[in-house]
Design an enzyme around this catalytic site. Structure first.
Site, PDB file in Angstrom:
ATOM      1  CD1 TRP A  27       7.105   8.597   5.453  1.00 28.93           C
ATOM      2  CD2 TRP A  27       5.255   7.133   4.910  1.00 28.93           C
ATOM      3  NE1 TRP A  27       7.256   7.215   5.691  1.00 28.93           N
ATOM      4  CE2 TRP A  27       6.292   6.353   5.577  1.00 28.93           C
ATOM      5  CE3 TRP A  27       4.081   6.301   4.574  1.00 28.93           C
ATOM      6  CZ2 TRP A  27       6.454   4.959   5.690  1.00 28.93           C
ATOM      7  CZ3 TRP A  27       4.157   4.947   4.589  1.00 28.93           C
ATOM      8  CH2 TRP A  27       5.310   4.345   5.123  1.00 28.93           C
ATOM      9  CD  GLU A  40       6.728   9.442  11.793  1.00 27.99           C
ATOM     10  OE1 GLU A  40       6.870   8.594  12.700  1.00 27.99           O
ATOM     11  OE2 GLU A  40       7.618   9.658  10.906  1.00 27.99           O
ATOM     12  N   GLY A  84      -3.573  -3.607  13.952  1.00 30.22           N
ATOM     13  CA  GLY A  84      -3.300  -3.986  15.343  1.00 30.22           C
ATOM     14  C   GLY A  84      -3.307  -2.680  16.176  1.00 30.22           C
ATOM     15  CE1 TYR A  85       0.288  -3.059  21.200  1.00 30.64           C
ATOM     16  CE2 TYR A  85       1.437  -3.372  19.187  1.00 30.64           C
ATOM     17  CZ  TYR A  85       1.378  -3.409  20.770  1.00 30.64           C
ATOM     18  OH  TYR A  85       2.461  -4.105  21.189  1.00 30.64           O
ATOM     19  CE1 TYR A 123       9.993   8.264  15.916  1.00 30.01           C
ATOM     20  CE2 TYR A 123       7.553   7.774  15.758  1.00 30.01           C
ATOM     21  CZ  TYR A 123       8.830   7.940  15.116  1.00 30.01           C
ATOM     22  OH  TYR A 123       9.089   7.970  13.811  1.00 30.01           O
ATOM     23  CG  ASP A 141      12.328   5.035  15.959  1.00 27.26           C
ATOM     24  OD1 ASP A 141      13.539   5.093  16.138  1.00 27.26           O
ATOM     25  OD2 ASP A 141      11.847   4.501  14.901  1.00 27.26           O
ATOM     26  CB  CYS A 211      30.559   2.383  14.573  1.00 32.41           C
ATOM     27  SG  CYS A 211      29.368   1.518  15.438  1.00 32.41           S
TER      28      CYS A 211
END
Length: 389
Positions: A27, A40, A84-85, A123, A141, A211
DNA sequence: AATGCGGGGCG
DNA sequence: CGCCCAGCATT
């Protein structure tokens, strides 16, 4: 060191790193908003390596907004089989139909319009707007929440919706002028490949010097996240019903209701065993389960079978339920027939505790049906292990 | 704010 | 093999 210095350092170093280290993903070879959108949605809760083959097959079958809008839902579900989902697939097609009808087939490029589409939350809206249209919108995300929690030493619980709102505000401030798409992808790429959930690879991180999580020595303890409650256990008895005569070699399958768990998917008929039933290891457990299976299938679906022997065990974990399945070989005796709802299928309407069902559809599954209708992975595995193809 | 909704990878 | 990963819709 000023906070603003830490911010611009982060954005600049991250973009430089991304330019060198970005993965060559399918993508990323296009700016087509439809392609980006598909990727996405597939990438929600699903890792890159899993998505890649699905992405290619899906776009081969549904290359345009028009093609997906005009496809039978059944085919879309089949193309999603194993990912899934499944509500993602259903919502995606509903949204694409809306794009065809209301936006002339063009994926909208405004926050308000794209966010109104089914299955497009904060998102996905930010991801498509930034990656396809280079709009300066955050795309937060799990990766992004982890990376920013560590870098800025944020101790808020990322399981709380309010935390995501705050991180979105921060992420928005970090986007360099004209670089929204690359920046958002860089942030997620860092989370996926360097700033990983466990044992992050801090020594190869482009922003390690500033960081805060690493400097405090607690990078691997961030982000803070409350644990989800464990899935409730369920034991189920599954009927493996082989056809005879004209249906020899075929297996009786049932289509699930249009809503809820595994909506509209096909499966082997099964029943929930009461918790009072003996454990599978106990003497007489199989006999009791087979009797229960026979009685319940008859009462629930008008499906008459004679369970003969246990065949195999299988397990399947959803986020909220854990299935322990024992599959029983059954002799088919008959099915009380109602009006056929599905082409070639046998429908049966029976009342149960919840009232009238919207129509239980049964169908003998052979090679043709397996290639046409979608089944959850756990049943695909059972059929495969049983040698059905 | 809490819950429903799959499947896979890693130590 | 136990544990972890986590967007969106609904309520």
């Amino acid at each position: 060191m000023d906070t603003n210095d830490a911010k611009s350092y982060f954005s600049v170093r991250l973009l430089e790193w991304y330019d060198v280290h970005k993965r060559d993903l399918p993508w990323r070879r296009s700016r087509n908003p439809y392609y980006i959108w598909i990727s996405e949605v597939m990438l929600q809760q699903t890792r890159v390596e899993t998505v890649i083959p699905y992405y290619h097959r899906f776009l081969e079958r549904f290359p345009t907004v028009e093609a997906l809008a005009d496809a039978p839902e059944e085919q879309v579900l089949k193309a999603w089989e194993g990912l899934g989902y499944y509500s993602r697939a259903r919502n995606l097609q509903a949204a694409v139909r809306e794009v065809k009808e209301s936006y002339g087939g063009r994926v909208p490029d405004s926050k308000e319009e794209i966010s109104s589409l089914k299955g497009v939350g904060p998102y996905t809206a930010g991801a498509v707007l930034s990656i396809a249209y280079n709009k300066p919108e955050p795309a937060v995300d799990g990766n992004v929440m982890r990376v920013l929690s560590r870098y800025f030493l944020l101790r808020d619980d990322i399981a709380k919706p309010s935390t995501r709102i705050g991180i979105e505000k921060l992420a928005r401030e970090l986007i360099p002028e004209g670089k929204a798409g690359d920046f958002n992808q860089a942030l997620m790429e860092l989370g996926a490949t360097v700033c990983t959930p466990k044992s992050p690879h801090c020594l190869t991180c482009p922003v390690m010097e500033l960081c805060a999580g690493r400097l405090e020595g607690i990078a691997d303890e961030l982000p803070v996240k409350t644990k989800a409650k464990p899935p409730r256990p369920e034991r189920r008895a599954v009927a493996f019903i082989e056809g005879a005569g004209e249906e020899a070699g075929r297996i009786l399958a049932r289509q699930r209701p249009k809503e809820g768990l595994l909506a509209s998917m096909w499966e082997l008929p099964h029943v929930l065993l009461p918790e009072t039933m003996p454990e599978p290891e106990a003497a007489g457990a199989d006999a009791a389960a087979m009797r229960f299976l026979r009685e319940k299938l008859a009462a629930e679906y008008g499906l008459n079978v004679e369970p003969t022997e246990p065949m195999m065990d299988a397990e399947h974990t959803f986020s909220h339920i854990h299935w322990r399945l024992r599959v029983y070989r059954c002799r088919f005796l008959g099915l009380a027939e109602g009006p056929a709802v599905h082409d070639g299928g046998v429908a049966n309407n029976t009342a149960d505790d919840d009232g009238l069902r919207d129509g239980d559809v049964f169908l003998w599954f052979g090679e043709k049906e397996l290639g046409q209708y979608a089944l959850p992975n756990v049943f695909l595995k059972i059929l495969k292990q049983a040698g059905v193809r």
